[in-house]
Motif scaffolding. Structure first.
Motif, PDB file in Angstrom:
ATOM      1  N   SER A   1       2.537   1.593  -3.340  1.00 26.10           N
ATOM      2  CA  SER A   1       1.528   1.947  -4.328  1.00 26.10           C
ATOM      3  C   SER A   1       1.197   3.435  -4.230  1.00 26.10           C
ATOM      4  CB  SER A   1       0.276   1.102  -4.106  1.00 26.10           C
ATOM      5  OG  SER A   1      -0.748   1.508  -4.962  1.00 26.10           O
ATOM      6  N   ALA A   2       1.015   3.939  -3.006  1.00 26.59           N
ATOM      7  CA  ALA A   2       0.701   5.354  -2.815  1.00 26.59           C
ATOM      8  C   ALA A   2       1.836   6.237  -3.325  1.00 26.59           C
ATOM      9  CB  ALA A   2       0.429   5.639  -1.345  1.00 26.59           C
TER      10      ALA A   2
ATOM     11  N   ARG B   1      -4.965   8.005  -8.604  1.00 25.38           N
ATOM     12  CA  ARG B   1      -5.136   6.844  -9.486  1.00 25.38           C
ATOM     13  C   ARG B   1      -5.784   7.257 -10.815  1.00 25.38           C
ATOM     14  NH1 ARG B   1      -4.433   1.757  -7.118  1.00 25.38           N
ATOM     15  NH2 ARG B   1      -4.223   1.857  -4.857  1.00 25.38           N
ATOM     16  N   ARG B   2      -6.776   8.138 -10.737  1.00 25.44           N
ATOM     17  CA  ARG B   2      -7.458   8.581 -11.954  1.00 25.44           C
ATOM     18  C   ARG B   2      -6.514   9.376 -12.850  1.00 25.44           C
ATOM     19  NH1 ARG B   2     -12.008  12.701 -12.731  1.00 25.44           N
ATOM     20  NH2 ARG B   2     -11.578  13.277 -10.589  1.00 25.44           N
TER      21      ARG B   2
ATOM     22  N   ARG C   1       3.947   9.622 -10.088  1.00 23.49           N
ATOM     23  CA  ARG C   1       3.443   9.677 -11.464  1.00 23.49           C
ATOM     24  C   ARG C   1       2.528  10.877 -11.673  1.00 23.49           C
ATOM     25  NH1 ARG C   1       3.080   5.146 -14.757  1.00 23.49           N
ATOM     26  NH2 ARG C   1       2.343   6.708 -16.225  1.00 23.49           N
TER      27      ARG C   1
ATOM     28  N   ASP D   1       0.823  -1.201   0.000  1.00 25.29           N
ATOM     29  CA  ASP D   1       0.000   0.000   0.000  1.00 25.29           C
ATOM     30  C   ASP D   1       0.861   1.258   0.000  1.00 25.29           C
ATOM     31  OD1 ASP D   1      -2.165  -1.657   0.032  1.00 25.29           O
ATOM     32  OD2 ASP D   1      -2.624  -1.357   2.162  1.00 25.29           O
TER      33      ASP D   1
ATOM     34  N   GLN E   1      -6.219   9.468  -2.837  1.00 25.05           N
ATOM     35  CA  GLN E   1      -5.699   8.279  -3.513  1.00 25.05           C
ATOM     36  C   GLN E   1      -6.487   7.998  -4.798  1.00 25.05           C
ATOM     37  OE1 GLN E   1      -2.953   6.895  -2.435  1.00 25.05           O
ATOM     38  NE2 GLN E   1      -2.854   5.320  -3.990  1.00 25.05           N
ATOM     39  N   ALA E   2      -7.800   8.160  -4.743  1.00 24.20           N
ATOM     40  CA  ALA E   2      -8.628   7.928  -5.934  1.00 24.20           C
ATOM     41  C   ALA E   2      -8.325   8.957  -7.020  1.00 24.20           C
ATOM     42  CB  ALA E   2     -10.107   7.968  -5.554  1.00 24.20           C
TER      43      ALA E   2
ATOM     44  N   VAL F   1      -3.210   9.091 -12.988  1.00 23.43           N
ATOM     45  CA  VAL F   1      -2.220   8.168 -13.557  1.00 23.43           C
ATOM     46  C   VAL F   1      -2.871   7.281 -14.619  1.00 23.43           C
ATOM     47  CG1 VAL F   1      -0.699   6.226 -13.022  1.00 23.43           C
ATOM     48  CG2 VAL F   1      -0.742   8.230 -11.535  1.00 23.43           C
ATOM     49  N   ARG F   2      -4.077   6.805 -14.362  1.00 29.58           N
ATOM     50  CA  ARG F   2      -4.762   5.927 -15.312  1.00 29.58           C
ATOM     51  C   ARG F   2      -5.014   6.630 -16.650  1.00 29.58           C
ATOM     52  NH1 ARG F   2     -10.233   4.900 -13.701  1.00 29.58           N
ATOM     53  NH2 ARG F   2      -9.251   5.250 -11.731  1.00 29.58           N
TER      54      ARG F   2
ATOM     55  N   TYR G   1       4.064   5.514  -5.572  1.00 34.56           N
ATOM     56  CA  TYR G   1       4.110   5.389  -7.029  1.00 34.56           C
ATOM     57  C   TYR G   1       3.102   6.347  -7.674  1.00 34.56           C
ATOM     58  CZ  TYR G   1       2.992   3.438 -11.621  1.00 34.56           C
ATOM     59  OH  TYR G   1       2.733   3.287 -12.948  1.00 34.56           O
ATOM     60  N   PHE G   2       1.870   6.344  -7.176  1.00 34.71           N
ATOM     61  CA  PHE G   2       0.837   7.191  -7.777  1.00 34.71           C
ATOM     62  C   PHE G   2       1.124   8.672  -7.559  1.00 34.71           C
ATOM     63  CE2 PHE G   2      -1.625   3.228  -7.730  1.00 34.71           C
ATOM     64  CZ  PHE G   2      -2.035   3.226  -9.048  1.00 34.71           C
TER      65      PHE G   2
END
Length: 194
Positions: free
Chosen positions: A112-113, A160-161, A119, A109, A156-157, A163-164, A115-116
């Motif tokens: 992951s955090a 993620r959005r 990015r 976790d 976090q959301a 980066v996605r 990384y996002f």
């Protein structure tokens, strides 16, 4: 010990080897080669082309190939055999399974955090728009609607959005500011002097 029959079997420390079809003259061994010293004492090493070692846990005498290497030991091998070492590692794993899973989940976790964040910062230019600093960067809502945005979507959301999609989000305008400029902007919008 002289081996006469080519079909006989030799038992050494629990290991057996069939001698059928082998040159048995080469396997003729004297008691000194079996580990007896001139005084009749038994040596810790048998000289049959392979060294042996006694496991401190199961007390079996095994060939050194049954022991893992350990450069910190004088003999170069661990003091317990591979079988006992596997059993010990398996017992530790079973006893600490939940704790290890929780630890690695937290690590995943955390990574992951990070990384996002990295990015998303890169997608938004990687520097403060006021001074160009790359240290202590924070996301700022240009329209000062951060509170409303946080009610709808977690940080976090949002990351993620970003980066996605690979581009800045369009429903809320964000910018990168260093901590100093972000604080100054926040104080200025609240009507306080910096």
């Amino acid at each position: 010990m002289n081996i006469a029959s080519p079909s006989s079997r030799v038992e050494l420390a629990g290991f057996s080897r069939s001698l059928a079809g082998q040159d048995t003259a080469a396997l003729s061994v004297s008691p000194l080669e079996l580990g007896e010293t001139a005084t009749g004492e038994t040596s810790s090493r048998v000289k049959l082309g392979m060294d042996t070692k006694t496991c401190t846990k199961c007390k079996r005498t095994l060939p050194t190939v049954e022991f893992a290497r350990d450069a910190s030991k004088r003999c170069g091998f661990k003091s317990i055999c591979k079988g006992c070492d596997r059993a010990k590692a398996g017992a530790y794993y079973r006893a600490n399974r939940d704790r290890r899973r929780a630890y690695w989940q937290a690590k995943r976790d955390e990574m992951s955090a990070a990384y996002f964040v990295l990015r998303a910062v890169r997608i938004y230019g990687g520097q403060c728009i006021e001074c160009g600093s790359v240290e202590d960067l924070e996301f700022d809502h240009v329209d000062n609607n951060g509170a409303a945005h946080r009610e709808v979507e977690t940080l976090q959301a949002v990351l993620r959005r970003i980066v996605r999609t690979g581009q800045p989000i369009t429903d809320y305008r964000l910018q990168l500011l260093c901590k100093r400029h972000h604080l100054a902007k926040t104080l200025a919008t609240r009507g306080q002097a910096a």
